[in-house]
Design an enzyme around this catalytic site. Sequence first.
Site, PDB file in Angstrom:
ATOM      1  N   LYS A 195     -14.612  -3.234  -1.002  1.00 36.86           N
ATOM      2  CA  LYS A 195     -13.908  -4.355  -2.019  1.00 36.86           C
ATOM      3  C   LYS A 195     -13.638  -5.301  -0.864  1.00 36.86           C
ATOM      4  CE  LYS A 195     -10.662  -5.095  -4.891  1.00 36.86           C
ATOM      5  NZ  LYS A 195      -9.323  -4.149  -6.031  1.00 36.86           N
ATOM      6  N   THR A 247      -6.761  -9.098  -3.930  1.00 36.30           N
ATOM      7  CA  THR A 247      -6.126 -10.182  -5.125  1.00 36.30           C
ATOM      8  C   THR A 247      -6.017 -11.363  -3.457  1.00 36.30           C
ATOM      9  OG1 THR A 247      -3.487  -9.012  -3.537  1.00 36.30           O
ATOM     10  CG2 THR A 247      -4.128  -8.646  -5.972  1.00 36.30           C
ATOM     11  N   GLY A 258      -8.648 -11.292 -12.508  1.00 36.62           N
ATOM     12  CA  GLY A 258      -8.035 -12.055 -13.710  1.00 36.62           C
ATOM     13  C   GLY A 258      -9.051 -11.762 -15.000  1.00 36.62           C
ATOM     14  N   CYS A 318      -6.841  -6.039   0.546  1.00 39.43           N
ATOM     15  CA  CYS A 318      -5.337  -6.422   0.836  1.00 39.43           C
ATOM     16  C   CYS A 318      -5.183  -6.631   1.305  1.00 39.43           C
ATOM     17  CB  CYS A 318      -4.446  -4.641   0.723  1.00 39.43           C
ATOM     18  SG  CYS A 318      -3.136  -4.427   0.366  1.00 39.43           S
ATOM     19  N   LEU A 375       0.997  -0.855   0.024  1.00 38.58           N
ATOM     20  CA  LEU A 375      -0.300  -0.072  -0.163  1.00 38.58           C
ATOM     21  C   LEU A 375       1.279   1.198  -0.091  1.00 38.58           C
ATOM     22  CD1 LEU A 375      -2.772  -0.906   2.374  1.00 38.58           C
ATOM     23  CD2 LEU A 375      -2.934  -0.820   0.028  1.00 38.58           C
TER      24      LEU A 375
END
Length: 294
Positions: free
Chosen positions: A157, A184, A235, A122, A70
């Site tokens: 998110k 991710t 992806g 994250c 980050l």
Amino acid sequence: MLEVELSNLRLRNPIMLASGILGSHAGSLNRIAEHAGAVVTKSVGLEGREGYKNPCVISWECGILNAVGLASPPAKEFARELKMFNGACPLIVSFFGSNPEEFAELVKIFDFANAFELNLSCPHAKGLGLEIGRDFDLVYEIIRAVKRNTDKPVFAKVSANLDYVELAKVCESAKADGIVAINTVRGMAIDIVSKRPILSNVSGGVSGKAIKPIALKCVWDIYEEVSIPVIGCGGISNWKDVVEFALAGARAVQIGSAFYYSYDVIKNILEGLESYLRINGVSFDELVGLAHKR
């Protein structure tokens, strides 16, 4: 045919730039905004962060592995940079923080943004992102604090590394305007010559084609359980991927690692997507969640 609506945010098409990808400078955002439905900035906090030492990003055959940590400038400095955004499409600013007060303060600094994305996922920043997302009560309080300070759309998110369906329900109950799935996924790589982990942080986040089936499943599951819009991320690299995510329930999608291979990825996706919609005689909106009606 391509227009979509997320809360009160109207996009000319459903393709968005994902956070953390080319979102650090207004110049890059301006170029991508020529074709994108919306752009999401790199995640930013109140204080600047140096992030992790190199190597922090590596490419492998199925995508990218990163542990940037980050890294970002202080919020007020970043806000000055974003004032140079050309406004060709909606600007969504991504935030990270450790408590509701920090998130609320960030909203005030970026009051010129069209919407906000809360980074609750994250996987490689201590005390932030995924570690915040694990505490569902804290997530609820963060979203409520942000919503009290803005009438603009707020998207949360979430991570596949958590009970993402239950988390999505918490976000909906806190009045989030949409769910972004996913960030991710945790991973690592080891160098067989030095016999040590390659990333300076040892582990990081996997992105790219390898996580597409995971992200697609998350979108499917969340769509079945909440009524607010779901934004697919993970992806996606071509128009066929976009159609799959729409059928699974995504009202919009975000493109990230695919920019590693081409700056024109959104333009190319839109050409194929528009042809598919025209051939099938449907709008993008009509595709959303269609695979659930079986």
